[in-house]
Design an enzyme around this catalytic site. Structure first.
Site, mmCIF file in Angstrom:
data_model
loop_
_atom_site.group_PDB
_atom_site.id
_atom_site.type_symbol
_atom_site.label_atom_id
_atom_site.label_comp_id
_atom_site.label_asym_id
_atom_site.label_seq_id
_atom_site.Cartn_x
_atom_site.Cartn_y
_atom_site.Cartn_z
ATOM 1 N N LYS A 1 0.915 -1.389 0.002
ATOM 2 C CA LYS A 1 0.080 -0.058 -0.010
ATOM 3 C C LYS A 1 1.119 1.108 -0.009
ATOM 4 O O LYS A 1 1.666 1.284 0.978
ATOM 5 C CB LYS A 1 -0.964 -0.176 1.157
ATOM 6 C CG LYS A 1 -1.964 0.915 1.042
ATOM 7 C CD LYS A 1 -3.151 0.627 0.155
ATOM 8 C CE LYS A 1 -3.923 1.862 -0.289
ATOM 9 N NZ LYS A 1 -3.597 2.672 -0.955
ATOM 10 N N LYS B 1 5.426 1.972 -2.621
ATOM 11 C CA LYS B 1 5.420 3.331 -3.027
ATOM 12 C C LYS B 1 5.841 3.329 -4.530
ATOM 13 O O LYS B 1 6.762 2.477 -5.057
ATOM 14 C CB LYS B 1 6.380 4.230 -2.274
ATOM 15 C CG LYS B 1 6.171 5.640 -2.246
ATOM 16 C CD LYS B 1 5.004 6.022 -1.157
ATOM 17 C CE LYS B 1 4.794 7.615 -1.458
ATOM 18 N NZ LYS B 1 3.827 7.779 -0.248
#
Length: 424
Positions: free
Chosen positions: A77, A113
């Site tokens: 995430k 990321k």
């Protein structure tokens, strides 16, 4: 380059994370010691070429990244950043901080990321869409609702997430709303998502201020960065009768000792796209931002802003880290020695990923909540996270940052240990 550019570049961000891991290692239980190096090595790092046809018919190439730092507790995430200074070490650090952040909040995610080295302000809307769609196609094989779920970050927004979702869905042959979060609401996005990070900064700030007996009413607040995070945090502190005395954005720094009138400032920014020139405050030198006497300072721009030199000068009682990694470890030590309380990024700005989790859950169930329900759930999780970290800090006699890392690393490494190493 903007006035909010990196102090030492992306390499500094990754070194900052490694230093933070080294600092927390002595606090971890002995049975997890063998697994600490897991945190120092990203699980997967993808570098892609992103060629696009520009509006004038020329072809330009951009470099893109997606890093999955740790997936022991669930799918990756983390946001997608469009910025001219994006590079691999920076993305690695941001992914690692997401690993810590999701674990501190006890969300069922790992950390990831992504980014593209580009100045999105120099692209037309059509060029930006082409860039996004090509980048999505290049990383499509490692993202997905159960693999890795991107979200907006610096230089990206709900529209970009909509393009990403559509591109990924086209490859699957059906609509996959859960592949990204931070989408437009009518495409499966969540109410409250845009304001969530700033709201989290405010909630955690209020919780810690109460423990320090710092009255928010009439407290002086300075904010660096006035995007979604900084502006929403400012709004909420303003509504609580705090005085917003100093604001810095990419156009400059403004100061008013009596408090800046935010409604007028928002109207001004809507017309002029920045705080510079606002008549309700005086313009001061950008570096003078760090010399303003204030109760609460909120770095909500980019990483690496509070250096050793600035830490010596800071005149505040509390730092709320709205940005990721804004404080260098050495500066951390100075602020702690000076008695300035730091509410670390991994809990302070975790409101965004928390509501992203809510969005993901809503997409999976195709059942959506009201904004009041979302804010209520967010507030409860953020308050609990602060309580957990505060208790851990008191138990170990350490800072809030170290306590947050203790909680997070124990959860991550316990998951790694219990899953085992394949093959055995």
């Amino acid at each position: 380059m903007s006035n909010l550019s990196y102090a030492n570049g992306g390499n500094g961000a990754w070194q900052t994370f490694l230093a933070q891991v080294d600092r927390v290692a002595p606090y971890l239980s002995e049975d997890l010691a063998d697994y600490v190096d897991t945190l120092k090595r990203p699980k997967r790092a993808l570098i892609v070429d992103v060629p696009i046809i520009m509006d004038d018919g020329s072809i330009q190439h951009f470099e893109g990244y997606r890093v999955q730092h740790n997936l022991s507790r669930g799918p990756g995430k983390g946001g997608i950043r469009y910025h001219p200074d994006v590079e691999l070490n920076e993305v690695m650090a941001l992914a690692a901080w997401m690993t810590i952040k999701t674990a501190v909040l006890n969300l069922p995610f790992g950390g990831a990321k992504g980014g593209v080295r580009v100045d999105p302000r120099k692209l037309s809307a059509r060029e930006l869409e082409r860039l996004t769609r090509r980048f999505t196609s290049e990383i499509a094989h490692i993202i997905g609702p159960q693999k890795d779920i991107p979200a907006p970050d610096v230089g990206t927004n709900p529209n970009v997430m909509g393009w990403m979702m559509d591109t990924y869905s086209s490859g699957q042959g059906y609509t996959v709303t859960g592949v990204v979060t931070g989408k437009p609401v009518h495409l499966g996005g969540s109410l409250g998502r845009v304001k969530a990070t700033g709201r989290g900064v405010y909630i955690t700030g209020c919780q810690v201020a109460e423990k320090l007996s710092l009255n928010i009413e009439n407290a002086k607040v300075s904010i660096q960065g006035f995007g979604n995070v900084g502006s929403e945090a400012a709004n909420l502190f303003y509504l609580s009768n705090a005085k917003i005395v100093c604001i810095q954005d990419h156009t400059g720094t403004i100061f008013n000792a009596s408090g800046i009138e935010l409604n007028a400032l928002h109207a001004y920014i809507e017309q002029y796209q920045g705080v510079a020139g606002f008549e309700g405050a005086e313009r001061i030198d950008n570096e003078a931002f760090w010399d303003v006497e204030t109760d609460i300072i909120i770095p909500a721009a980019l990483e690496g802003q509070i250096t050793v030199a600035r830490a010596h000068r800071l005149k505040a009682k509390m730092v709320l880290e709205g940005a990721n990694g804004p404080t260098y470890p050495e500066a951390d030590d100075i602020l702690n020695e000076r008695g300035i309380m730091i509410v670390p990024d991994v809990i302070c700005n975790a409101g965004g990923v928390t509501v992203s989790y809510f969005e993901w859950v809503q997409d999976m169930a195709s059942y959506f909540w009201s904004e009041a329900e979302i804010n209520d759930r967010l507030d409860k999780l953020m308050v609990q996270a602060v309580e957990d970290v505060w208790t851990c800090a008191n138990s170990n006699g350490c800072t809030l940052r170290t306590a947050a890392y203790i909680l997070a690393c124990e959860r991550i490494l316990k998951a790694r240990k219990e899953r085992g190493i394949f093959p055995g």
